[in-house]
Write a protein that holds these residues in place. Structure first.
Motif, PDB file in Angstrom:
ATOM      1  N   ARG A 114       0.574  -1.311  -0.110  1.00 48.81           N
ATOM      2  CA  ARG A 114       0.089   0.008   0.041  1.00 48.81           C
ATOM      3  C   ARG A 114       0.907   1.395   0.135  1.00 48.81           C
ATOM      4  O   ARG A 114       0.283   2.343  -0.258  1.00 48.81           O
ATOM      5  N   GLU A 170       2.012   4.629   1.237  1.00 47.20           N
ATOM      6  CA  GLU A 170       1.780   5.306   2.104  1.00 47.20           C
ATOM      7  C   GLU A 170       0.181   5.314   2.454  1.00 47.20           C
ATOM      8  O   GLU A 170      -0.390   6.066   3.291  1.00 47.20           O
ATOM      9  N   LYS A 171      -0.182   4.492   1.641  1.00 42.47           N
ATOM     10  CA  LYS A 171      -1.944   4.645   1.379  1.00 42.47           C
ATOM     11  C   LYS A 171      -2.346   3.699   2.691  1.00 42.47           C
ATOM     12  O   LYS A 171      -2.057   2.656   2.637  1.00 42.47           O
ATOM     13  N   GLU A 172      -3.335   4.368   3.342  1.00 37.63           N
ATOM     14  CA  GLU A 172      -3.889   3.554   4.521  1.00 37.63           C
ATOM     15  C   GLU A 172      -4.985   2.556   3.894  1.00 37.63           C
ATOM     16  O   GLU A 172      -5.676   2.934   2.768  1.00 37.63           O
ATOM     17  N   GLU A 209     -12.323  -0.576  -2.357  1.00 36.97           N
ATOM     18  CA  GLU A 209     -11.035  -0.943  -2.400  1.00 36.97           C
ATOM     19  C   GLU A 209     -10.452  -1.296  -3.904  1.00 36.97           C
ATOM     20  O   GLU A 209     -11.105  -2.271  -4.448  1.00 36.97           O
TER      21      GLU A 209
END
Length: 558
Positions: A507, A509-511, A549
């Protein structure tokens, strides 16, 4: 390498193996005239051995060691003992010495093990170097023995010692072999991914030649990795795998009675012996690894020397003693089913040798995928590196999401019922169909905080006829209740040596986004060889959880 309704009884495999060529068949099957059957005679301690310091060939390891001491004042046993080398260290020492001698240095420095610690010395200098396969037995070679004169007392003493040490040795070799195979595969991958620079029309032939050389070297490493005991021990002890083949063969002896069987990649010969015991008229066991020498001895020791014929070489290159066979049996399955690309060779053998109504054993396979939600695994495998005893080791995460992990997955971490994304009918599938992009769809059966990755595994089925059809979305446990042989390598079944392929999502830095029970995830799975004829595998997955998602990522299996 591998991972099996009451259906109407299929048409029996044809007894007329060679149809109208009976006289020719008689010539082929006249075992008394087949000189190659002498291969199964025991040949104790007589494997030819190339000298360490010359191209001279010696009849066995004892003669070679003796010549090294007398002509070159070099005692291999003594050096191994003084440097306290384990099995892998001994392999590196031999390859180091051979590389030095090849470079013209007949007196290599062996004063320290640091001189040959580099993994480059895991790669054999000599192809099929018999000495490497004899290293584990050096301790059993009496240093002052006279050729052929070992006393009965010495033999008994050595046998007793060997029995006492056997369990410890097997466990040690299992660990060492795992390290060795990992090093070989790392070496294969480095060569296959080597940057060759931009191509051009003026250099295209040279580039093609270099690629072919890399593939050939990787292929050699692949077969070398199957010459050692530990991998075969692991497969034989996989009861799910071995029991399934045994059960199908023994429970269907009428299919094997008086038939000609081809065992592709026979290894230790266990499947060949199952077939011979079930009544096969002739079994042809083929393997391109040095394990074939041990298979010959095993087959002879168990009284099947008049039924099973062992051939060394690639199935595409050896010449079988018959024009066609009734049954092909093979344990060809790799991690995520298609890693190692052995199935390509099985398909080639099928198209070249299998009779029109012949049987493939096993007969069908399916590939499955399911979403993974395992925060504990992420914490221990990924988050761990951010704080190790108070130190930031995040640099260790480089590339960690790029490779398929082979792991045993807890069923509770599988967030949806799995979906089949590829059916493989082994009687008809082609090699072209092994490179593919397939759709899948799964529905979450619980709320999850994050989609952490994907799990891939395969199921194997043994049907009794080449015309048998596998039910849609077949489940091994259900078919077994109906009297069929099948098995799964998935999380819900007993653990196998294949385990499952775990593909973790990167991911950056994507949460991650929480997902709800009942949400549908649609996607595509793609399989492609690293390059043409490579045994390495790239897997790409695209997914979309109703817009909440989305992702597209590629992993390598190497």
């Amino acid at each position: 390498m591998s991972a099996s309704i009451q259906q109407p009884q299929g048409r029996p495999v044809a007894d007329e193996v060679l149809s109208d060529t009976d006289s020719t068949a008689s010539d082929h099957l006249d075992l008394t005239n087949d000189e190659e059957w002498q291969d199964v005679e025991p040949d104790v301690e007589s494997q030819p051995m190339v000298g360490l310091f010359s191209a001279d060939v010696y009849p066995d390891v004892r003669s070679m060691l003796k010549a090294s001491k007398e002509k070159y004042n070099f005692d291999l046993r003594k050096v191994i003992k003084e440097l306290d080398l384990d099995f892998l260290g001994s392999i590196k020492l031999v390859n180091y010495i051979r590389s030095e001698v090849k470079a013209g240095n007949t007196k290599p420095d062996v004063s320290s093990r640091t001189l040959f610690e580099d993994d480059i010395y895991m790669k054999p200098v000599l192809e099929d170097d018999a000495l490497l396969y004899s290293l584990e037995d050096l301790d059993d070679e009496p240093e002052n023995a006279v050729e052929g004169k070992q006393s009965e007392t010495d033999k008994e003493r050595n046998a007793e010692k060997r029995v006492l040490e056997l369990q410890e040795e097997l466990e040690r070799l299992r660990g060492q072999f795992s390290d060795y195979r990992l090093a070989v595969q790392r070496s294969m991958n480095e060569r296959l991914l080597e940057d060759e620079g931009p191509s051009s029309s003026s250099t295209s032939e040279r580039e093609v030649g270099k690629a072919a050389d890399r593939i050939q070297e990787a292929d050699s490493d692949y077969f070398t990795s199957y010459a050692y005991n530990a991998i075969h021990e692991s497969m034989l002890k996989d009861a799910v795998r071995t029991d399934s083949y045994r059960d199908f063969i023994y429970e269907n002896k009428h299919l094997f009675k008086d038939k000609v069987v081809l065992d592709v990649g026979c290894g230790t010969g266990i499947l060949s012996m199952f077939c011979a015991k079930a009544g096969a008229k002739m079994v042809i066991a083929v393997d391109n690894s040095n394990i074939i020498e041990k298979a010959r001895q095993i087959i002879y020791d168990n009284g099947f020397g008049d039924v099973i014929k062992c051939l060394r070489g690639k199935i595409e290159e050896v010449v079988l003693p018959v024009p066609q066979v009734d049954i092909i049996v093979s344990e060809w399955m790799g991690y995520c089913l298609l890693f190692e690309a052995m199935f390509d060779s099985v398909i080639w053998a099928r198209d070249r040798y299998l009779a029109p109504d012949g049987l493939m054993v096993p007969s069908h396979a399916t590939l499955r995928i399911a979403p993974l939600a395992d925060p504990d695994f992420i914490a221990s495998h990924i988050s761990f590196w951010h704080d190790v005893y108070g130190f930031n080791m995040s640099s260790m995460l480089e590339g960690i999401h790029d490779e398929v992990l082979v792991r045993t997955t807890n069923p509770s971490t599988v967030a949806a019922d799995s979906a089949v994304f590829l059916d493989l009918p082994l009687h008809t599938i082609t090699t072209e169909e092994l490179t593919f992009v397939k759709d899948f769809q799964v529905t979450l059966k619980e709320d999850i905080d994050a989609l952490d990755g994907w799990v891939i595994w395969f199921d194997i089925f043994f049907m009794r006829s080449c015309t048998s059809k596998l039910p849609e979305n077949a489940i091994p446990v259900q078919l077994k209740k109906e009297g069929f042989v099948a098995f799964t390598t998935g999380p819900d079944g007993p653990e196998t040596h294949w385990q499952q392929g775990v593909l973790l999502i990167n991911r950056g830095e994507k949460e991650p986004v929480p997902l709800k029970k009942g949400q549908v995830i649609k996607g595509k799975v793609g399989y492609r060889k690293k390059e043409e004829k490579s045994r390495l595998l790239d897997i790409e997955i695209q997914w979309d959880a109703e817009g909440a998602e989305k992702g597209d990522q590629k992993w390598s299996l190497q």
